[in-house]
Enzyme design. Structure first.
Site, PDB file in Angstrom:
ATOM      1  N   GLU A 184      -6.441  -1.274  -4.388  1.00  0.00           N
ATOM      2  CA  GLU A 184      -6.801   0.043  -3.947  1.00  0.00           C
ATOM      3  C   GLU A 184      -6.439   1.069  -5.153  1.00  0.00           C
ATOM      4  OE1 GLU A 184      -5.042   1.942  -0.988  1.00  0.00           O
ATOM      5  OE2 GLU A 184      -6.641   3.362  -0.365  1.00  0.00           O
TER       6      GLU A 184
ATOM      7  N   ASP B  95       0.781  -1.094   0.070  1.00  0.00           N
ATOM      8  CA  ASP B  95       0.051   0.105   0.020  1.00  0.00           C
ATOM      9  C   ASP B  95       0.930   1.270  -0.140  1.00  0.00           C
ATOM     10  OD1 ASP B  95      -2.007   1.800   0.515  1.00  0.00           O
ATOM     11  OD2 ASP B  95      -2.943   0.885   2.063  1.00  0.00           O
TER      12      ASP B  95
ATOM     13  N   GLU C 174     -10.972   0.700  -1.321  1.00  0.00           N
ATOM     14  CA  GLU C 174     -10.126  -0.480  -1.056  1.00  0.00           C
ATOM     15  C   GLU C 174     -10.460  -1.746  -0.414  1.00  0.00           C
ATOM     16  OE1 GLU C 174      -6.963   0.452   1.733  1.00  0.00           O
ATOM     17  OE2 GLU C 174      -7.904   2.543   2.257  1.00  0.00           O
TER      18      GLU C 174
ATOM     19  N   HIS D 125      -6.942  10.113   5.292  1.00  0.00           N
ATOM     20  CA  HIS D 125      -8.308   9.608   5.555  1.00  0.00           C
ATOM     21  C   HIS D 125      -9.388  10.622   5.995  1.00  0.00           C
ATOM     22  CE1 HIS D 125      -7.230   5.073   6.190  1.00  0.00           C
ATOM     23  NE2 HIS D 125      -6.981   5.234   5.086  1.00  0.00           N
TER      24      HIS D 125
ATOM     25  N   HIS E 201     -12.358   5.539   1.515  1.00  0.00           N
ATOM     26  CA  HIS E 201     -12.299   6.836   2.092  1.00  0.00           C
ATOM     27  C   HIS E 201     -12.078   7.913   1.333  1.00  0.00           C
ATOM     28  CE1 HIS E 201      -7.840   6.687   1.855  1.00  0.00           C
ATOM     29  NE2 HIS E 201      -7.903   5.382   1.977  1.00  0.00           N
TER      30      HIS E 201
ATOM     31  N   ASP F 176      -3.399   7.310  -3.336  1.00  0.00           N
ATOM     32  CA  ASP F 176      -3.470   6.153  -2.353  1.00  0.00           C
ATOM     33  C   ASP F 176      -3.776   4.831  -3.374  1.00  0.00           C
ATOM     34  OD1 ASP F 176      -3.611   4.701  -0.180  1.00  0.00           O
ATOM     35  OD2 ASP F 176      -5.282   5.658   0.845  1.00  0.00           O
TER      36      ASP F 176
HETATM   37 CO    CO Z   1      -6.298   3.878   1.563  1.00  0.00          CO
END
Ligand code: CO
Length: 294
Positions: A280, A85, A187, A162, A154, A96
């Site tokens: 994600e 990630d 995600e 976030h 998010h 992200d």
């Molecule tokens: Co994320």
């Protein structure tokens, strides 16, 4: 959304996608996850982006919030589900993105990726978030697998990794709608059946909360850097290993945590120690949605 902000999001996303491609071409069993994390972070800054959070590498049941320690000896093994990630930013505008590597052609990986695609296909201004959650959940269920129900997608804002809205990966009652110009990350985490993660040891990632008086000089310096240099974005204990003796860093972080000056991110593990895959992408909600990380 203003053109220059969109451009920053795009640059962060495109750089992230380029790194992902190179990493997937080179990652293999026998590699240390420490080398992998450092390589991705180095590529990020060399390509003109900032690091939005330390590279998270979660193997099997380690689902989120693990970043290698400064002396991490963990090596990738054949068959491991290795979740990477990575967060890049340009002027605080974050890409992200997460992907899972495995030597085997693992059905969890494909399912997580396809679930993200199913969600992306639904994204448009005004759509109910519960509809997106449903698309993710039903896709995973159609493969006879489950999601981690206490982890969600998010929103993203400048220097905020976030933010609202929450985008659950399970069915939800929420009547919240996506708004034009929002940036969101989708995600899903996929495992054998619906399940949860729990907070575990260790803690390797922290972020700035508020200025507080602390006794140790090292703690004061870490707090200053986390506010001014990292601008509140999460940082790794590992990043201070070349600045202070590791034992001092650990003590300073403890002190800051106790003073409520920094926020700890404990490692999140699947409760039954079952392996988990993750996918994600970051998307800007527009009439023609932009998947920045593709
Ligand atoms: Co994320």
């Amino acid at each position: 959304m203003k053109d220059d902000i969109l451009e920053n999001y795009r640059k962060a996303g495109q750089t992230s996608a380029g790194i992902r491609k190179e990493i997937l071409e080179t990652v293999k069993p026998g590699m240390k996850i420490l080398d992998l994390a450092e390589k991705i972070e180095k590529m990020t800054t060399e390509r003109g982006c900032g690091i939005a959070f330390p590279v998270n590498i979660g193997i099997n049941e380690i689902t989120a919030h693990y970043t290698p320690t400064y002396n991490d000896e963990t090596v990738i093994k054949k068959g491991d589900l290795v979740k990477i990630d990575q967060g890049l930013h340009v002027d605080g505008y974050v890409a992200d993105m997460a992907y899972t590597f495995c030597t085997e052609n693992h059905e969890y990986i494909k399912t997580a990726e396809e679930a993200v695609k199913a969600a992306i296909d639904m994204i448009k201004p005004g759509i109910q978030i519960s509809e997106i959650s449903k698309a993710i959940y039903e896709y995973v269920k159609s493969k006879d697998l489950g999601v981690i129900t206490n982890l969600t997608g998010h929103g993203l804002e400048q220097y905020v990794i976030h933010g609202p809205p929450n985008i659950p990966n399970k069915l939800s009652e929420s009547s919240l709608k996506l708004e034009e110009g929002q940036t969101i990350a989708i995600e899903p985490f996929v495992t054998d059946s619906d399940s949860t993660v729990k907070e575990s040891q260790p803690v390797e990632i922290y972020s700035f909360l508020q200025p507080r008086p602390v006794r140790m000089q090292e703690a004061r310096e870490i707090l200053m850097v986390s506010a001014n240099e990292f601008k509140g974005l999460p940082f790794a204990k590992r990043w201070f290993s070349s600045v202070f003796p590791p034992v001092k860093t650990a003590m300073a972080l403890k002190q800051l945590e106790q003073a409520n000056a920094i926020h700890p991110y404990p490692v999140l593990k699947e409760v039954r120690n079952k392996p988990v895959a993750q996918a994600e992408h970051t998307i800007i909600v527009l009439e023609e949605p932009v998947v920045t990380t593709l």
